[in-house]
Scaffold this active site. Structure first.
Site, mmCIF file in Angstrom:
data_model
loop_
_atom_site.group_PDB
_atom_site.id
_atom_site.type_symbol
_atom_site.label_atom_id
_atom_site.label_comp_id
_atom_site.label_asym_id
_atom_site.label_seq_id
_atom_site.Cartn_x
_atom_site.Cartn_y
_atom_site.Cartn_z
ATOM 1 N N TYR A 1 19.328 93.019 4.671
ATOM 2 C CA TYR A 1 18.709 93.552 5.996
ATOM 3 C C TYR A 1 18.250 95.222 5.587
ATOM 4 C CZ TYR A 1 21.120 89.814 8.246
ATOM 5 O OH TYR A 1 21.399 88.434 8.395
ATOM 6 N N LYS B 1 30.737 79.142 4.515
ATOM 7 C CA LYS B 1 31.751 80.276 4.220
ATOM 8 C C LYS B 1 32.878 80.151 3.382
ATOM 9 C CE LYS B 1 30.009 83.487 7.930
ATOM 10 N NZ LYS B 1 29.203 84.639 7.021
HETATM 11 N N1 PLP Z 1 26.271 80.595 11.343
HETATM 12 C C1 PLP Z 1 27.295 81.318 11.318
HETATM 13 C C2 PLP Z 1 28.320 81.148 12.572
HETATM 14 C C3 PLP Z 1 27.548 82.394 10.606
HETATM 15 O O1 PLP Z 1 28.476 83.481 10.893
HETATM 16 C C4 PLP Z 1 26.640 82.658 9.529
HETATM 17 C C5 PLP Z 1 26.671 83.905 8.591
HETATM 18 O O2 PLP Z 1 27.296 84.686 8.944
HETATM 19 C C6 PLP Z 1 25.786 81.585 9.298
HETATM 20 C C7 PLP Z 1 25.697 80.590 10.186
HETATM 21 C C8 PLP Z 1 24.817 81.776 8.083
HETATM 22 O O3 PLP Z 1 25.469 81.395 7.062
HETATM 23 P P1 PLP Z 1 24.945 81.898 5.477
HETATM 24 O O4 PLP Z 1 24.880 83.557 5.416
HETATM 25 O O5 PLP Z 1 25.917 81.078 4.686
HETATM 26 O O6 PLP Z 1 23.189 81.443 5.473
#
Ligand code: PLP
Length: 427
Positions: free
Chosen positions: A19, A277
């Site tokens: 960002y 994650k």
């Molecule tokens: N969904 C949730 C609840 C998240 O917290 C995140 C990332 O913070 C994502 C999706 C996106 O994951 P990525 O950053 O691995 O693309």
């Protein structure tokens, strides 16, 4: 080795950060090593990682078991394409995920990142509805205050008003938003809110492919907790109308909220579930979308004869091997006890801050501690103040929070508390 100052000059000139503008305006900390719960900076300072590298490094860094899993897999093969080929690390991981996730989730699509797994989940929902003879059902519903990633569909279900992707309001697919669930994890269910949620879904049933939510904890959209009962309400109304329920467990999965998955607080099985994650213990990029047999069958029997997705690095063996090792580590210990102890320590460290000037709320659930201010955080001041206390934090909006690795000691949690207190005073 490039000197830290030169590294920062090159970083600012050439490297985008999340960002961020280009050239970069702020000076990131240069990390040279990480071990356990500690990051070592190029200038020799050590910071306890209160962020687990955006909530992924649950076992900390350089864990001998995880290091060995990557090394061992590297000695066999680092990557092969997944079209027409398969391998043990991926098959073992898929089986393990099916075993670990709520009953009924049987099929696993392995992909590169959390955002992509949400894209895949949405494709599953759209293809499911087409397969079920309802191609007009293309919209998604969610509640405000969520965050699902940075690619197109995930952005479309992130809060359009003031959320991280407000820039794209008007361009993204037009989804349906309810207010965020009121109260906290322990607050009673608000009957009128629950009724309005059900009404919204019912009124739009003919156009909805799926409802997607982060169960129990809305993370990057606001670090809010809600009562698990709302998930049961969503499960009931979506099932009644042939709408899929997607749980995004990318932030909440693998024990973070005190259950292996947050769905466990509600005893609910969604139709589709995304994990990422902490899946690899934060070692490598990997995520997955799981679905039920009903969903898989409708997709496979429908037009195209399969799910329309297939990334180059699908099922990467290194990532799968370290995910298997990370899940093995987690299951091989009393992870529930560990997270419970962390919750108690976070409460002890953070609850005294509720008396600080400018603090609106302090909330803790499992391995998540949040201090909400009554004003936006001054990010450089807050980050710098925490670092001066030997703690790495990355506040956003009005939120200073921590999700430490599960290996963080009691003393280190106390230090994180000091870091958060310093950030509150500075920010
Ligand atoms: N969904 C949730 C609840 C998240 O917290 C995140 C990332 O913070 C994502 C999706 C996106 O994951 P990525 O950053 O691995 O693309």
């Amino acid at each position: 080795m490039t000197a830290p100052d030169e590294l920062l000059r090159l970083d600012r000139a050439h490297v985008w950060h999340p960002y961020g503008p280009m050239p970069g305006r702020s000076a990131p900390f240069v990390v040279s090593e990480a071990a356990g719960a500690v990051l070592t900076l190029a200038d020799g300072r050590e910071l306890i990682d209160g962020m687990s590298s955006w909530w992924s490094a649950i076992h900390g860094y350089r864990h001998p078991v995880l290091d060995a899993a990557v090394r061992d897999q590297l000695g066999r093969m680092s990557h092969v394409m997944f079209g027409g080929l398969t391998h043990e690390p991926a098959v073992t991981l898929a089986r393990t995920l099916v075993e670990l996730t709520p009953d009924g989730l049987e099929h696993v699509f392995l992909c590169d990142s959390g955002s992509v797994s949400v894209e895949v989940a949405v494709k599953m929902a759209l293809q499911y509805q087409r397969g079920a003879g309802r191609p007009e059902r293309r919209r998604l519903a969610t509640w405000r205050g969520g965050y699902h990633g940075d690619t197109w569909h995930p952005m479309s279900v992130t809060d359009p008003d003031g959320g991280m992707h407000a820039l794209w309001a008007g361009v993204l697919p037009r989804q349906l938003f309810a207010p965020p669930p009121p109260g906290g994890f322990d607050s009673p269910i608000d009957g009128s809110y629950a009724d309005s949620l059900v009404r919204m879904v019912e009124e739009h049933a003919d156009e909805l492919a799926a409802v997607i939510v982060e169960p129990v904890v809305q993370g990057a959209g606001g670090m809010r907790f809600h009562h698990p009962g709302y998930l049961r309400i969503l499960r009931e109304v979506t099932a009644r109308h042939g709408i899929l329920l997607i749980f995004d467990e990318i932030a909440t999965g693998f024990g973070r909220t005190g259950e292996m998955f947050a769905a466990g607080h509600a005893g609910v099985t969604p139709d589709v579930m995304c994990v990422g994650k902490a899946l690899t213990g934060g070692y490598l990029t990997l995520a997955a979308a799981l679905c039920t047999t009903e969903v898989a069958r409708a997709i496979s029997d429908g037009e195209g004869g399969g799910l329309a997705h297939g990334p180059t690095f699908m099922g990467n063996p290194l990532a799968c091997a370290v995910a298997n090792a990370s899940i093995g580590l987690l299951r091989g210990q009393d992870w529930r006890g560990l997270v419970h102890v962390m919750e108690k320590r976070l409460r002890a460290a953070l609850e005294p801050l509720s008396g600080f000037a400018g603090v609106r709320d302090v909330r803790v659930l499992g391995g998540i501690g949040v201090v909400q201010l009554d004003h936006p955080v001054d990010l450089p001041a807050a980050t710098g103040a925490a670092a001066a206390e030997g703690v790495w934090l990355r506040p956003f909006r009005d939120l200073i929070y921590t999700m430490p690795p599960y290996v963080t000691s009691g003393e280190q949690i106390v230090q994180i508390g000091r870091g958060i207190a310093a950030a509150v005073r500075a920010g």
